[in-house]
Motif scaffolding. Sequence first.
Motif, PDB file in Angstrom:
ATOM      1  N   GLY B 167       0.996  -1.444  -0.461  1.00 30.28           N
ATOM      2  CA  GLY B 167      -0.072   0.232  -0.042  1.00 30.28           C
ATOM      3  C   GLY B 167       1.099   1.035  -0.480  1.00 30.28           C
ATOM      4  N   PRO B 168       0.209   2.409  -0.137  1.00 33.07           N
ATOM      5  CA  PRO B 168       0.761   3.841   0.063  1.00 33.07           C
ATOM      6  C   PRO B 168       1.859   3.824   1.391  1.00 33.07           C
ATOM      7  CG  PRO B 168      -1.915   3.925  -0.378  1.00 33.07           C
ATOM      8  CD  PRO B 168      -1.191   2.697   0.387  1.00 33.07           C
ATOM      9  N   LEU B 169       0.901   3.350   2.287  1.00 37.25           N
ATOM     10  CA  LEU B 169       1.750   4.764   3.452  1.00 37.25           C
ATOM     11  C   LEU B 169       3.843   3.870   3.154  1.00 37.25           C
ATOM     12  CD1 LEU B 169       2.438   5.451   5.923  1.00 37.25           C
ATOM     13  CD2 LEU B 169       2.326   3.351   6.940  1.00 37.25           C
ATOM     14  N   GLN B 170       3.907   2.596   2.307  1.00 40.38           N
ATOM     15  CA  GLN B 170       5.121   2.418   2.409  1.00 40.38           C
ATOM     16  C   GLN B 170       5.918   3.367   1.219  1.00 40.38           C
ATOM     17  OE1 GLN B 170       6.867  -1.735   2.387  1.00 40.38           O
ATOM     18  NE2 GLN B 170       5.749  -1.977   1.161  1.00 40.38           N
ATOM     19  N   LEU B 171       5.199   3.526   0.220  1.00 40.80           N
ATOM     20  CA  LEU B 171       5.666   4.801  -0.485  1.00 40.80           C
ATOM     21  C   LEU B 171       5.931   5.794   0.112  1.00 40.80           C
ATOM     22  CD1 LEU B 171       6.037   3.786  -3.860  1.00 40.80           C
ATOM     23  CD2 LEU B 171       4.400   5.388  -3.709  1.00 40.80           C
ATOM     24  N   VAL B 172       5.065   6.547   1.158  1.00 38.61           N
ATOM     25  CA  VAL B 172       5.892   7.945   1.863  1.00 38.61           C
ATOM     26  C   VAL B 172       6.458   7.536   3.058  1.00 38.61           C
ATOM     27  CG1 VAL B 172       4.669   8.887   3.576  1.00 38.61           C
ATOM     28  CG2 VAL B 172       2.669   8.649   1.557  1.00 38.61           C
ATOM     29  N   LEU B 173       6.703   6.660   3.080  1.00 40.91           N
ATOM     30  CA  LEU B 173       7.907   6.466   4.546  1.00 40.91           C
ATOM     31  C   LEU B 173       9.483   6.239   3.461  1.00 40.91           C
ATOM     32  CD1 LEU B 173       9.259   5.549   6.938  1.00 40.91           C
ATOM     33  CD2 LEU B 173       8.018   2.869   6.529  1.00 40.91           C
ATOM     34  N   TRP B 218       6.083   9.172  -5.058  1.00 40.71           N
ATOM     35  CA  TRP B 218       6.853   8.519  -6.020  1.00 40.71           C
ATOM     36  C   TRP B 218       8.136   8.915  -6.682  1.00 40.71           C
ATOM     37  CZ3 TRP B 218       5.875   3.458  -7.957  1.00 40.71           C
ATOM     38  CH2 TRP B 218       5.752   3.639  -9.450  1.00 40.71           C
ATOM     39  N   ARG B 219       8.325   9.763  -7.076  1.00 38.42           N
ATOM     40  CA  ARG B 219       9.386  10.968  -7.446  1.00 38.42           C
ATOM     41  C   ARG B 219      10.464  11.007  -6.837  1.00 38.42           C
ATOM     42  NH1 ARG B 219       7.748  16.957  -8.831  1.00 38.42           N
ATOM     43  NH2 ARG B 219      10.227  16.656  -9.006  1.00 38.42           N
ATOM     44  N   ILE B 220      10.242  11.017  -5.448  1.00 39.63           N
ATOM     45  CA  ILE B 220      11.762  11.062  -4.718  1.00 39.63           C
ATOM     46  C   ILE B 220      12.109   9.476  -5.318  1.00 39.63           C
ATOM     47  CG2 ILE B 220      12.148  10.746  -2.728  1.00 39.63           C
ATOM     48  CD1 ILE B 220      10.390  12.419  -1.496  1.00 39.63           C
ATOM     49  N   LEU B 221      11.408   8.642  -4.834  1.00 39.35           N
ATOM     50  CA  LEU B 221      11.690   6.958  -5.780  1.00 39.35           C
ATOM     51  C   LEU B 221      12.009   6.722  -7.338  1.00 39.35           C
ATOM     52  CD1 LEU B 221      10.431   5.708  -3.291  1.00 39.35           C
ATOM     53  CD2 LEU B 221       9.142   4.125  -4.907  1.00 39.35           C
ATOM     54  N   ARG B 222      11.866   7.803  -7.915  1.00 37.45           N
ATOM     55  CA  ARG B 222      12.163   7.061  -9.046  1.00 37.45           C
ATOM     56  C   ARG B 222      13.363   8.091  -9.620  1.00 37.45           C
ATOM     57  NH1 ARG B 222       8.444   7.021 -13.389  1.00 37.45           N
ATOM     58  NH2 ARG B 222      10.093   7.071 -15.164  1.00 37.45           N
ATOM     59  N   SER B 223      14.152   9.103  -8.604  1.00 35.11           N
ATOM     60  CA  SER B 223      14.849   9.868  -8.534  1.00 35.11           C
ATOM     61  C   SER B 223      16.263   9.226  -8.067  1.00 35.11           C
ATOM     62  CB  SER B 223      14.638  11.400  -8.144  1.00 35.11           C
ATOM     63  OG  SER B 223      14.689  11.094  -7.311  1.00 35.11           O
TER      64      SER B 223
END
Lengths: 101, 485
Positions: B167-173, B218-223
């Motif tokens: 879920g999305p919380l993981q992405l935020v973390l 998502w952008r932080i992850l991508r970069s």
Amino acid sequence: MRLAGEEQRSGRSEHGTSVTVQVDGRPVRALAGQTVAAVLLSMGQRTFRHTATTGAPRGLFCGMGVCFDCLVTVDGLANVRACVTLVQDGMAIETGGADLD
Amino acid sequence: MAWRSRREALTLTESIQLAVIGAGPAGLGAAIEAAELGLPVTLIDAAPLPGGQYYKQTPLAFRATPEKNGRHLLDRLDRAEVRLLMDTLVWGIFAEPDGHLLCLYGPAGTPRRLLAKRVILAPGAHDRPLPFPGWTLPGVMTAGAALNLVKHQRVLPGRRILLSGTGPLQLVLAGHLIDAGAELVGILDLNAFPKSGWRHLGAVWGQWERLAEGWRAWRILRSAGKRIRWGHTVFRALGDGQVEQAVIGPLDGSRPQVVNADVICLGYGFSPATQLSHQVGCEHRYQADQRATVPIRDAWLQTTVNGFFVAGDGAGIGGKDTAYNEGRLAALGAARSLGQEIDRDRISQVRRELARQQRFANALSALFPQPPWAGDLLTEDTILCRCEEVTVADIRRVIDEGANTVSAIRRLTRAGMGRCQGRMCGRPVGALLARQLGRPMEEIAYATSRPPIMPVPIDGLLEVDPRLAEFAPARDPAGANVSES
């Protein structure tokens, strides 16, 4: 982003005022408003206590005061949750002990 | 608790109209709404500052900049006629003929007993624990714990961090951890990549704040060049005294891989906190899509116990906006049941907003379903009950010997009897029982919840009724006496 761990070590902070606590008898610099758990982790200490039954090591788990895994002794009071207890100047924190009932 | 005389009990008790328990989004919504309706309201929370977990406030002494999180609600709370009891635990609630008797433990000067005509319980939720071998090692922690550390304490939990959950919380973390300079060794999502995401576009429409947060992460992850590994999970934590490595891989157990990590964050969703609603005696039911047991409520969010309402995640995970509006609806219901006339427009506005949030929640749970029973991750020596160190083998043995309820397992093994009172192991033990008996979760009753719902110093119990002193043990000078039911 500046991390409090660095600020603690450098003694310069844009966050809280600097305080000194004793961790197992050793003076440690911390920031007012930090939790005991955050101070221990920023020292690199992940084991907070050992269980009474098997002596297994435990540390921070739920981080919000419900699991009671992160227990330490604070100013002589046993079984205090490190994750919801804020440090105060002069506080004596003891880790590693078996929990008492 | 039996009083010698009712009169004696009442002289020590303060009577109030409405108590709201929990100062997160639901409790804030309820308390502010009640105050705006002119209802005297007391808001109680165990934390030092209101906000709950979602609008968690950075400790006052530790703020570099003014706190913005939840400011819109907390400013309204400041202006509202709400009596606040912070640092105060409600450890038990008892039925009285003319209301609900709340037993409190808090700082000096806090009332110890409140008799409330109406109660709105807004207890929130905690991270859903998912046991696997090695999950008690220091270094394994919930996603919520890690998020608190990095957001509110500006401390990284470790150097090499593995995220496992859904879920999305993981992405935020993940976004926060990368921002703070952590090395992410993997982001594992139990669910497959949500290919049919476009079907939910309608439900997501208008949820700009959430979309922005997700997009930013998502952008932080991508970069940072990080990818989510869909359909993967952590199987085992390894290490001598603390986490050093993790075994990860696809769900089917094929191609397991060992990675070096000193922290493993678990983000498998949330469990509603139902200890008080159970203790009070509200009827609950198993809700399959949530994989959780939740109180049964009517159209005003009143439970099967008269005058006792539950709002927010404690009645099923719905997120902050649903929680806030449920709090409002419960306040309207409580005011109405106390004989107040309620503006119809106000009611329909809240109900419309709740329906809109429900569509979003449905889309989210279709995209990221709550993890199914992960029994295949367990080995015989995996600890299920962290407090009492009870293993899968211990519990299987008593089931084989005839234990067929979670309460029976608790009596025979102590699983769920420790300090956390089954918050961590209750659901996993229930799931193991269901699987062993070949029965659906619907038929597995939750263990009985008894006061105190959290450990309270003996002094705290004595303050509620000084006559209990004759039963109290001699006080330990170290102050270690803790009552555990």
